[in-house]
Design an enzyme around this catalytic site. Structure first.
Site, PDB file in Angstrom:
ATOM      1  N   ARG A  43      -0.071 -21.190   8.729  1.00  0.00           N
ATOM      2  CA  ARG A  43      -0.186 -21.301   7.273  1.00  0.00           C
ATOM      3  C   ARG A  43       0.994 -22.034   6.639  1.00  0.00           C
ATOM      4  O   ARG A  43       0.808 -22.770   5.675  1.00  0.00           O
ATOM      5  CB  ARG A  43      -0.344 -19.908   6.673  1.00  0.00           C
ATOM      6  CG  ARG A  43      -1.622 -19.243   7.166  1.00  0.00           C
ATOM      7  CD  ARG A  43      -2.091 -18.252   6.192  1.00  0.00           C
ATOM      8  NE  ARG A  43      -3.322 -17.610   6.642  1.00  0.00           N
ATOM      9  CZ  ARG A  43      -3.740 -16.453   6.198  1.00  0.00           C
ATOM     10  NH1 ARG A  43      -3.037 -15.796   5.302  1.00  0.00           N
ATOM     11  NH2 ARG A  43      -4.863 -15.932   6.633  1.00  0.00           N
ATOM     12  N   ASP A 146      -3.240  -9.236  -9.189  1.00  0.00           N
ATOM     13  CA  ASP A 146      -2.864  -9.490  -7.799  1.00  0.00           C
ATOM     14  C   ASP A 146      -1.595 -10.323  -7.831  1.00  0.00           C
ATOM     15  O   ASP A 146      -1.249 -10.926  -8.847  1.00  0.00           O
ATOM     16  CB  ASP A 146      -3.988 -10.248  -7.063  1.00  0.00           C
ATOM     17  CG  ASP A 146      -3.883 -10.111  -5.548  1.00  0.00           C
ATOM     18  OD1 ASP A 146      -4.611  -9.287  -4.967  1.00  0.00           O
ATOM     19  OD2 ASP A 146      -3.063 -10.837  -4.945  1.00  0.00           O
TER      20      ASP A 146
END
Ligand SMILES: C[S@@+](CC[C@H](N)C(=O)[O-])C[C@H]1O[C@@H](n2cnc3c(N)ncnc32)[C@H](O)[C@@H]1O
Length: 277
Positions: A43, A146
């Site tokens: 990632r 979030d």
């Protein structure tokens, strides 16, 4: 302008990994185990390429120096697990409908709900659909938050692959989703009346100081599994302070408050209630 010869496959050294683990823990509370090395490499390599940085060490330096704070958000976006689905752990939605909403009926004010790690929106939209479908409607509002800006962008758009909706009952699909046509074939969008029930906001569970409000129901599910006991304690205490008297905290059935100090009462599996004072 300086140009860098970028190694096609920069190596993540043990020191780089330690620095990333510490940074992620300090900023999000997430404990990254060594088993996540491959995920970190896969990632973060994309971030290195996007920024034109030759090594992971240069990347961590960059994150630490970035006064805007935007690169740490991108790093956490890349690392966090956003897996979720509609009506996950459906006992919670049954409890919301049959116990919480039913008892709230005569309160004379909206039921205020907070989905505290909402990921890509499936949880707050499931809450909204549950409450919109009540035989005697009640007023309610949902804050969904979030850490991940990428997850929040997807949540706000409310567009999902139809293949991910296989377990959603047909009557709910018909009532609350719009099927994509033409270029949108294979996708489904949450209908506007459901989207309007939810307000999205970026919030870090470790930095809730700015959140002054309190809630009748807090969903905080499948995030504490990434936290160690010390961070769980910090988060549960912060959530408890934001529960109204008599309010409910819903955690995941795979999480536990064992070893965490709190003054909530256990009511049902993965459901806790604040006393009425
Ligand atoms: C696995 S998802 C859970 C989604 C949903 N609550 C559920 O149960 O399906 C975990 C979410 O927690 C978020 N998260 C991780 N650390 C966080 C923090 N410190 N503050 C806020 N959200 C966080 C991640 O970005 C991710 O979207």
């Amino acid at each position: 302008m300086a140009t860098f010869a970028i190694d096609a496959d920069p190596r993540l050294t043990a020191t780089d990994m330690t620095r990333i683990v510490e940074l992620v823990y300090r900023k999000s509370g997430i404990t990254l185990h060594d088993g996540k090395r491959a995920l970190v490499v896969a990632r973060l390599q994309k971030r290195l390429r996007a920024l034109g940085l030759p090594t992971f060490a240069a990347y961590v330096d960059h994150v630490e120096r970035d006064a805007t704070g935007s690169e740490i958000v991108a790093l956490l976006d890349a690392i966090a697990t956003n897996h979720t689905y509609f009506f996950r752990e459906d006992a919670h939605f049954t409890f919301l409908r049959t116990r919480i909403a039913a008892a709230h009926g005569g309160a004379g004010r909206p039921l205020e709900i907070w989905s505290a790690a909402c990921s890509t929106g499936e949880e707050p939209y499931s809450i909204a659909i549950t409450l919109l479908g009540l035989p005697s409607p009640i007023e309610f509002s949902i804050l969904a938050s979030d850490l991940s800006t990428r997850a929040l962008a997807a949540a706000g758009a409310g567009v999902y692959k139809q293949s991910a909706l296989g377990d959603v009952p047909r009557d709910i699909l018909r009532a609350w989703f719009e099927r994509g046509l033409g270029p949108q074939e294979g996708l489904a969008r949450i209908a506007a009346p459901v989207r309007r029930c939810v307000t999205f906001r970026q919030l870090n569970l470790l930095e809730l100081g700015e959140l002054r409000d309190s809630y009748d129901v807090i969903f905080c599910r499948n995030v504490m599994i990434y936290f160690d006991r010390a961070v769980q304690q910090r988060v549960v205490s912060a959530l408890e302070r934001r529960l109204r008297p008599g309010g409910h905290l819903l955690i995941s059935h795979s999480e536990s408050l064992n070893g965490v100090a709190h003054s909530l009462r256990w009511v049902a599996p993965a459901i806790y209630q604040r006393g009425n004072h």
